[in-house]
Design a protein around this motif. Structure first.
Motif, mmCIF file in Angstrom:
data_model
loop_
_atom_site.group_PDB
_atom_site.id
_atom_site.type_symbol
_atom_site.label_atom_id
_atom_site.label_comp_id
_atom_site.label_asym_id
_atom_site.label_seq_id
_atom_site.Cartn_x
_atom_site.Cartn_y
_atom_site.Cartn_z
ATOM 1 N N ILE A 42 -45.274 8.417 4.639
ATOM 2 C CA ILE A 42 -45.643 9.714 4.403
ATOM 3 C C ILE A 42 -44.737 10.933 3.782
ATOM 4 C CG2 ILE A 42 -46.312 12.014 5.968
ATOM 5 C CD1 ILE A 42 -47.330 10.286 8.148
ATOM 6 N N PRO A 43 -43.641 10.541 3.786
ATOM 7 C CA PRO A 43 -42.340 11.348 2.756
ATOM 8 C C PRO A 43 -42.922 11.132 1.590
ATOM 9 C CG PRO A 43 -41.410 10.736 4.876
ATOM 10 C CD PRO A 43 -42.483 10.029 5.061
ATOM 11 N N LEU A 44 -43.030 9.604 1.092
ATOM 12 C CA LEU A 44 -43.445 9.311 -0.059
ATOM 13 C C LEU A 44 -44.571 9.961 -0.678
ATOM 14 C CD1 LEU A 44 -42.177 5.522 -0.159
ATOM 15 C CD2 LEU A 44 -41.095 7.473 -1.119
ATOM 16 N N TYR A 45 -45.339 10.155 -0.115
ATOM 17 C CA TYR A 45 -46.857 10.855 -0.267
ATOM 18 C C TYR A 45 -46.573 12.223 -0.655
ATOM 19 C CZ TYR A 45 -51.720 11.862 -0.696
ATOM 20 O OH TYR A 45 -52.774 12.179 -0.952
ATOM 21 N N LYS A 46 -45.676 12.869 0.189
ATOM 22 C CA LYS A 46 -45.308 14.204 -0.148
ATOM 23 C C LYS A 46 -44.534 14.423 -1.502
ATOM 24 C CE LYS A 46 -47.178 16.346 3.678
ATOM 25 N NZ LYS A 46 -48.048 17.369 3.315
ATOM 26 N N VAL A 47 -43.521 13.458 -1.632
ATOM 27 C CA VAL A 47 -42.622 13.441 -2.963
ATOM 28 C C VAL A 47 -43.581 13.229 -4.091
ATOM 29 C CG1 VAL A 47 -41.174 12.214 -4.133
ATOM 30 C CG2 VAL A 47 -40.704 12.812 -1.661
ATOM 31 N N LEU A 48 -44.767 12.293 -3.981
ATOM 32 C CA LEU A 48 -45.286 11.965 -5.357
ATOM 33 C C LEU A 48 -46.493 13.111 -5.405
ATOM 34 C CD1 LEU A 48 -46.361 8.223 -4.681
ATOM 35 C CD2 LEU A 48 -44.494 9.236 -6.373
ATOM 36 N N GLN A 49 -46.843 13.730 -4.592
ATOM 37 C CA GLN A 49 -47.915 14.901 -4.493
ATOM 38 C C GLN A 49 -47.078 16.162 -5.225
ATOM 39 O OE1 GLN A 49 -49.154 16.776 -0.857
ATOM 40 N NE2 GLN A 49 -51.306 16.857 -1.500
ATOM 41 N N THR A 50 -45.525 16.402 -5.021
ATOM 42 C CA THR A 50 -44.979 17.436 -5.511
ATOM 43 C C THR A 50 -44.567 17.154 -6.864
ATOM 44 O OG1 THR A 50 -43.787 17.802 -3.456
ATOM 45 C CG2 THR A 50 -42.702 18.517 -5.333
ATOM 46 N N LEU A 51 -44.594 15.860 -7.292
ATOM 47 C CA LEU A 51 -44.312 15.498 -8.686
ATOM 48 C C LEU A 51 -45.674 15.223 -9.564
ATOM 49 C CD1 LEU A 51 -41.361 13.071 -7.893
ATOM 50 C CD2 LEU A 51 -41.182 15.210 -8.751
#
Length: 278
Positions: free
Chosen positions: A125-134
């Motif tokens: 889930i944190p990785l999903y947020k990071v990819l979404q931000t980028l």
């Protein structure tokens, strides 16, 4: 009872146990292959029998339904870039960790070891947020970046143990001849790591090839899906056509099985050497 008597009893018992374990491993694979060449009706009536009528219709139908060649190209591209990138970076990191004996590099090695312990489910889930931000959701680079981070700890662990077995005198001789650090690594050290590099390459390739969760989470476009994601669609679309599902499984497994048969000698020697030298 003498040692000779124990040997006469123990050797046949060990061989018998080996054959039993072999059959336990081979039987599911054989069952999948035989089920894939049966018709839907024959598989439903005689699921465990030898095929009476061999048919390969399920394979052609699976290829069309899975968009096999497109999804295969997606999988090969992601796996090739991810594995090549992680092997080069992990080899360089392992070289630095093994040759620099100070607190910083020892701490970095512990960080890589910690990466082997933390499960991916905790970070997805944190990785999903990071990819979404980028803005990397539903892109190949986003998936590749995550694979690089996931595969690095195991790769560094194997390669660092093997680098310690490379004589430092070879590097010192290269430095005396005017070779820089990078030139020494790529021309002297890296070729000597061939067994370990082959081991890491093949094992990481298996992980990427068989992975289902990562492409499903971060590649929402069906045209960008990998073969494992395409296979999962059969469960909803053809939940009664098990011969089609088994044919799809065979199409996924066979390429990796061929690679493993050719590379198994390097895998075993690489893991053994790394474990002993580390």
């Amino acid at each position: 009872m003498t040692n000779r008597a124990w040997g006469k009893i123990g050797r046949p018992a060990g061989q018998g146990l080996m054959w039993v374990l072999t059959l336990l491993y081979v039987y599911p694979i054989l069952l999948v292959l035989l089920s894939a060449v049966k018709s839907k009706s024959e598989l439903a009536i005689h699921p465990f029998s030898w095929p009476k009528h061999w048919t390969f219709e399920s394979f052609s139908k699976a290829i069309d339904t899975m968009h096999y060649f497109r999804s295969l190209l997606n999988t090969v591209g992601i796996a090739a870039v991810s594995v090549a990138g992680v092997v080069v970076m992990a080899a360089m990191a392992a070289y630095a960790i093994s040759r620099r004996d100070n607190r910083f590099y020892r701490a970095m090695y512990l960080v890589f070891l910690a990466g082997m312990i933390i499960p991916f489910q905790m970070a997805m889930i944190p990785l999903y947020k990071v990819l979404q931000t980028l803005y990397l959701i539903n892109t190949y680079p986003g998936v590749v970046f995550i694979y690089l981070g996931m595969l690095a700890p195991f790769s560094v662990f194997i390669l660092s143990g093997f680098v310690k077995g490379v004589p430092k005198e070879l590097e010192e001789a290269a430095l005396v001849d005017g070779s820089g650090t990078y030139k020494t690594f790529f021309r002297i050290v890296l070729p000597l790591l061939k067994p370990a590099v082959t081991t890491v390459t093949v094992l990481n390739l298996f992980n990427v090839w068989n992975d289902f969760l990562m492409p499903m989470l971060y590649l929402s476009d069906s045209k960008k899906g990998t073969i494992t994601v395409q296979l999962s669609a059969f469960q909803g679309m053809y939940n009664n056509d098990w011969s089609l599902i088994f044919a799809g499984v065979c199409l996924i497994v066979v390429p990796m099985l061929v690679i493993y048969l050719f590379a198994q000698r390097f895998i075993i020697s690489g893991i053994t050497a790394g474990a002993v030298k580390g």
